[in-house]
Scaffold this motif. Structure first.
Motif, PDB file in Angstrom:
ATOM      1  N   ARG A 135       0.833  -1.209   0.000  1.00 18.96           N
ATOM      2  CA  ARG A 135       0.000   0.000   0.000  1.00 18.96           C
ATOM      3  C   ARG A 135       0.862   1.251   0.000  1.00 18.96           C
ATOM      4  NH1 ARG A 135      -4.673  -0.200   4.374  1.00 18.96           N
ATOM      5  NH2 ARG A 135      -5.047   1.789   3.302  1.00 18.96           N
ATOM      6  N   ALA A 136       1.974   1.189   0.749  1.00 18.01           N
ATOM      7  CA  ALA A 136       2.843   2.371   0.816  1.00 18.01           C
ATOM      8  C   ALA A 136       3.554   2.627  -0.514  1.00 18.01           C
ATOM      9  CB  ALA A 136       3.871   2.197   1.933  1.00 18.01           C
ATOM     10  N   LEU A 137       3.804   1.547  -1.282  1.00 19.22           N
ATOM     11  CA  LEU A 137       4.534   1.699  -2.540  1.00 19.22           C
ATOM     12  C   LEU A 137       3.611   1.906  -3.742  1.00 19.22           C
ATOM     13  CD1 LEU A 137       7.375  -0.962  -2.187  1.00 19.22           C
ATOM     14  CD2 LEU A 137       7.502   1.495  -1.803  1.00 19.22           C
ATOM     15  N   ARG A 138       2.303   1.909  -3.527  1.00 24.34           N
ATOM     16  CA  ARG A 138       1.404   2.142  -4.662  1.00 24.34           C
ATOM     17  C   ARG A 138       1.653   3.483  -5.345  1.00 24.34           C
ATOM     18  NH1 ARG A 138      -4.311  -0.161  -2.147  1.00 24.34           N
ATOM     19  NH2 ARG A 138      -3.748  -2.390  -2.261  1.00 24.34           N
ATOM     20  N   PRO A 139       1.887   4.562  -4.592  1.00 19.52           N
ATOM     21  CA  PRO A 139       2.221   5.818  -5.296  1.00 19.52           C
ATOM     22  C   PRO A 139       3.470   5.689  -6.152  1.00 19.52           C
ATOM     23  CG  PRO A 139       1.637   6.254  -3.008  1.00 19.52           C
ATOM     24  CD  PRO A 139       1.751   4.769  -3.140  1.00 19.52           C
ATOM     25  N   LEU A 140       4.474   4.957  -5.673  1.00 15.78           N
ATOM     26  CA  LEU A 140       5.683   4.752  -6.473  1.00 15.78           C
ATOM     27  C   LEU A 140       5.381   3.937  -7.723  1.00 15.78           C
ATOM     28  CD1 LEU A 140       8.722   5.250  -6.599  1.00 15.78           C
ATOM     29  CD2 LEU A 140       9.054   3.114  -5.338  1.00 15.78           C
ATOM     30  N   GLN A 141       4.464   2.987  -7.611  1.00 13.26           N
ATOM     31  CA  GLN A 141       4.048   2.211  -8.773  1.00 13.26           C
ATOM     32  C   GLN A 141       3.380   3.118  -9.809  1.00 13.26           C
ATOM     33  OE1 GLN A 141       4.545  -0.877  -9.568  1.00 13.26           O
ATOM     34  NE2 GLN A 141       3.110  -1.219 -11.238  1.00 13.26           N
ATOM     35  N   ARG A 142       2.536   4.034  -9.337  1.00 13.24           N
ATOM     36  CA  ARG A 142       1.892   4.960 -10.279  1.00 13.24           C
ATOM     37  C   ARG A 142       2.898   5.909 -10.907  1.00 13.24           C
ATOM     38  NH1 ARG A 142      -2.227   4.664  -6.155  1.00 13.24           N
ATOM     39  NH2 ARG A 142      -1.375   6.494  -5.086  1.00 13.24           N
ATOM     40  N   VAL A 143       3.899   6.310 -10.132  1.00 10.64           N
ATOM     41  CA  VAL A 143       4.969   7.148 -10.704  1.00 10.64           C
ATOM     42  C   VAL A 143       5.701   6.380 -11.792  1.00 10.64           C
ATOM     43  CG1 VAL A 143       7.163   8.273 -10.193  1.00 10.64           C
ATOM     44  CG2 VAL A 143       5.228   8.554  -8.635  1.00 10.64           C
ATOM     45  N   ARG A 144       5.983   5.092 -11.536  1.00  9.15           N
ATOM     46  CA  ARG A 144       6.666   4.276 -12.540  1.00  9.15           C
ATOM     47  C   ARG A 144       5.820   4.130 -13.803  1.00  9.15           C
ATOM     48  NH1 ARG A 144       6.628  -0.596 -14.598  1.00  9.15           N
ATOM     49  NH2 ARG A 144       4.796  -1.163 -13.370  1.00  9.15           N
ATOM     50  N   GLU A 145       4.521   3.935 -13.634  1.00  6.41           N
ATOM     51  CA  GLU A 145       3.640   3.801 -14.796  1.00  6.41           C
ATOM     52  C   GLU A 145       3.642   5.084 -15.629  1.00  6.41           C
ATOM     53  OE1 GLU A 145      -0.070   2.780 -13.084  1.00  6.41           O
ATOM     54  OE2 GLU A 145       0.473   0.668 -12.684  1.00  6.41           O
ATOM     55  N   THR A 146       3.652   6.218 -14.956  1.00  8.65           N
ATOM     56  CA  THR A 146       3.715   7.489 -15.692  1.00  8.65           C
ATOM     57  C   THR A 146       5.013   7.596 -16.483  1.00  8.65           C
ATOM     58  OG1 THR A 146       2.354   8.583 -14.007  1.00  8.65           O
ATOM     59  CG2 THR A 146       3.667   9.989 -15.451  1.00  8.65           C
TER      60      THR A 146
END
Length: 515
Positions: free
Chosen positions: A197-208
């Motif tokens: 859950r904490a790394l979901r924002p990082l996952q979205r950054v990677r997708e961008t």
């Protein structure tokens, strides 16, 4: 397998979970050891208190009324203290006189006193007389906490078995192991969930970042609309700082791309305007030079040569201007009039012309039995294949064999599918998939140098002297081939090595009913 054993190649989630579980394990083990030692020490202290109380009853000098029965009984009989009420299972007593055990016994069960063996008595006879409580291991009975006190008769030894303490210690260890294992499983699952859950924002950054990396940034107008979402670009968090930095980087890249596009547009407009303005004076120069042809025999040789060179130079300049104008039109997105074209007839005419223009080369043409139609423009297709044939002629030595081959689509169904998607067709074509009409132009010349193969379709790109016979070129021929084929929804590729160079043009087939 080697990657899994290398911590530097683990995911961030794996490293965080493993680190947390490791710390939890170390803390749990330390707490478990402290707990076991505390429980064991507490039980031993309780056992020592009972031992001191029991030893007082066995010692005649303690002021008690109890007396041992060893003086009135047969030698080796158990002490009377073991027969008194309150003696628990595991109690041990012995009387040592002059280094010999004269009386000993062990409470095996309530009311059941077991005499000690000779080996066991020898161990007790060797116990040091001291006021401190000692731990002694008695063969066959286990470890005991014992105290040896001096009496008028001899040394009185009292002991209590440590079996209950050991049993309790084992139970505590087993219970703690179960708790630690369950705790590790719960901690691993819980930490893994929290980290995910904490790394979901990082996952979205990677997708961008991935979406931006997949954009065609090398040409044309590029609009970088993708940005990291505002919640994921909060500078108060570490991941938000990364997201904010990526947004700033994308802003700078977008501005740079816009500036580049604006500069390219200015250059293209200048080239288009200049080429357009040059056409009229070039046509005038060529016209006046051609008017002097009937009179050149009467002119001086130097003048005749000069006029001939003027006419040739004007002709080459006109060709360059026409090429630049064509590229400018294609760059501006001007559509080509597309219709069904018999590419077999086009290739037949162009190879026949090549025989005349390059009589020093060997030419071959491989066509299917039936005509093959493609979606395109007759004049532009002639320009594409004409440029490829000219390129093979002028950049290879005499005697080179140039082969032209036309291949039909693999199947009508594939052809319809490939031709229906203009956006994805070129990508599939680049991979050489079925459903495309393929035209290959190959030669057995010296080949294209490896360092130039990636830029061969760039504008003004020229091969070195190893593939040239000293014939000058504008460096626009192959870039025109690439621009036209892309405008027609197809693609062109090249494969080259010494002794074999092959250009492959993939075009959309015409509707099956036309063929």
């Amino acid at each position: 397998m080697a990657d899994l054993l290398h911590p530097g190649r683990w995911t961030l989630r794996s490293r965080i979970v493993l680190s947390t579980v490791t710390v939890f394990t170390v803390v749990a083990v330390c707490l478990g050891l402290v707990t076991v030692l505390a429980v064991r020490n507490y039980q031993i202290n309780q056992l020592d208190s009972r031992l001191v109380a029991g030893a007082a009853r066995f010692n005649p000098q303690s002021g008690g009324t109890e007396r041992t029965c060893t003086l009135s009984r047969q030698r080796g009989a158990p002490p009377d203290v073991l027969c008194q009420p309150g003696q628990g299972v595991g109690s041990l007593a012995a009387l040592v006189v002059d280094g010999t055990v004269v009386s000993s016994g062990f409470v095996e069960a309530p009311g059941a006193i077991q005499p000690l063996s000779a080996k066991q008595r020898d161990v007790l006879a060797g116990v040091r007389q001291t006021d401190d409580i000692q731990t002694v291991r008695v063969p066959g009975l286990g470890s005991f906490r014992v105290i040896a006190s001096r009496t008028p008769i001899g040394t009185a030894i009292s002991g209590i078995s440590l079996s209950d303490v050991s049993r309790t210690t084992r139970q505590v260890i087993f219970t703690e192991l179960i708790i630690v294992v369950l705790g590790l499983l719960i901690a691993a699952v819980g930490v893994s969930t929290l980290v995910e859950r904490a790394l979901r924002p990082l996952q979205r950054v990677r997708e961008t970042a991935t979406r931006v990396s997949e954009l065609p940034l090398d040409r044309g107008e590029v609009v970088l609309a993708d940005r990291v979402r505002e919640p994921d670009a909060n500078p108060q968090t570490e991941i938000g700082q990364v997201g904010a930095a990526i947004n700033r980087m994308l802003d700078h890249i977008g501005e740079a791309l816009q500036s580049r596009h604006a500069s390219e547009q200015q250059v293209r407009r200048f080239v288009a305007d200049a080429s357009h303005e040059l056409r009229t004076p070039l046509a005038t120069i060529r016209g006046y030079a051609e008017l002097t042809r009937p009179y050149r025999d009467s002119l001086e040789p130097d003048v005749t040569h000069a006029l001939t060179q003027v006419e040739l130079g004007a002709s080459r300049m006109g060709t360059l201007v026409d090429d630049l104008l064509l590229l400018a039109r294609l760059d501006s997105g001007r559509e080509i009039e597309i219709r069904d074209v018999d590419v077999s007839a086009v290739l037949l005419d162009l190879v026949a012309d090549a025989h005349v223009a390059g009589s020093g080369h060997e030419w071959s043409l491989d066509l299917p039995d039936q005509p093959v139609f493609v979606r395109g423009d007759d004049m532009r297709l002639r320009q594409v294949f004409g440029n490829l044939l000219t390129n093979a002629r002028v950049h290879t030595p005499f005697g080179t064999h140039v082969a032209v081959r036309l291949r039909r689509p693999a199947g009508a169904g594939d052809a319809e599918h490939a031709g229906s998607d203009g956006s994805g067709g070129a990508a599939d074509a680049a991979g050489g998939g079925d459903g495309w009409v393929a035209v290959t132009v190959s030669d057995d010349g010296p080949g294209i140098p490896g360092e130039l193969i990636d830029s061969v379709f760039d504008r003004f790109a020229r091969g070195d002297s190893g593939r040239s016979r000293g014939v000058g070129s504008t460096g626009l021929g192959l870039s025109i081939v690439d621009a036209i084929t892309r405008a027609l929804g197809g693609s062109v590729s090249v494969m080259s090595e010494p002794g074999c160079t092959e250009f492959t043009v993939l075009l959309k087939p015409a509707d099956p009913d036309v063929d």
